[in-house]
Design an enzyme around this catalytic site. Structure first.
Site, PDB file in Angstrom:
ATOM      1  N   HIS A 173       0.772  -1.173  -0.116  1.00  0.00           N
ATOM      2  CA  HIS A 173      -0.004   0.014   0.018  1.00  0.00           C
ATOM      3  C   HIS A 173       0.849   1.419   0.078  1.00  0.00           C
ATOM      4  CE1 HIS A 173       0.579   1.141   4.239  1.00  0.00           C
ATOM      5  NE2 HIS A 173       0.386  -0.408   4.711  1.00  0.00           N
ATOM      6  N   CYS A 229       3.593  -4.336   6.756  1.00  0.00           N
ATOM      7  CA  CYS A 229       3.277  -4.201   5.183  1.00  0.00           C
ATOM      8  C   CYS A 229       4.086  -3.759   4.430  1.00  0.00           C
ATOM      9  CB  CYS A 229       2.164  -3.117   5.369  1.00  0.00           C
ATOM     10  SG  CYS A 229       0.557  -3.771   5.873  1.00  0.00           S
TER      11      CYS A 229
END
EC number: 2.-.-.-
Length: 143
Positions: free
Chosen positions: A98, A114
Site C-alpha cells: 500500500h 506491510c
C-alpha cells in the site's frame, strides 16, 4: 506422410494450449526485504522497480508467495490507530502492499509489516492488479 502427421499434431497442441497461456498469472510483484525494492513484472517482462519500506525492528514482513486476495482503495488500519493504507493490495491476512506518506523512509525498513510504496507507485500497482485480476496477481517476498 509422417512429417504431415507430426506437423498437424504439433499445430493442434499449440492451438490447444495458447488460450491457457494467455490466461496464466500475468502480474508478479517481487519484493526484496534486503534491497528494500519491489520489482513488478507483467507477462514475464520487468515493468517497474520501486523503493519500498518493509517491517522495522520488532515487526515482521512475512516471506513467501501469495495470490492477491482483495483490494481496498481507501483502507484504514483497524489494528494501528486508523492509519491510512491507500491503494492497498492485500495478499496475506492483514498484510498488504500500500501507499505511504512517509516518503523519506522509503528504501529502508519502517513499517509494521506491510510493504509501503510511494503513493504514485501504489496507485499504479493497484491499477495493474485490478486490470490483471486478483487470481492473476502474485506477491513474492524474499529476504
Amino acid at each position: 506422410m509422417m512429417k504431415t502427421i507430426l506437423a498437424a499434431a504439433a499445430a493442434s497442441l499449440l492451438l490447444q494450449f495458447s488460450p491457457v497461456a494467455a490466461q496464466a498469472a500475468t502480474l508478479v510483484a517481487n519484493i526484496s526485504i534486503g534491497k528494500q525494492t519491489m520489482t513488478v513484472s507483467e507477462n514475464g517482462f520487468v515493468k517497474y522497480r520501486w523503493k519500498v519500506s518493509t517491517a522495522r525492528n520488532g515487526y515482521v514482513t512475512p516471506t513467501g508467495s501469495w495470490r492477491a486476495k482483495w483490494l481496498s482503495r481507501d483502507h484504514r488500519s483497524r489494528k494501528y490507530d486508523n492509519a491510512p493504507m491507500p491503494f492497498a493490495v492485500f495478499f496475506n491476512g492483514g498484510y498488504a502492499v500500500h501507499a505511504t506518506f512517509d516518503l523519506k523512509r522509503l528504501g529502508r525498513p519502517a513499517s509494521h509489516g506491510c510493504v509501503r510504496l510511494h503513493p504514485d507507485n501504489a496507485a499504479q500497482f493497484f491499477s495493474l492488479t485490478r486490470q490483471a485480476g486478483l487470481a492473476n496477481t502474485r506477491v513474492v517476498i524474499t529476504r
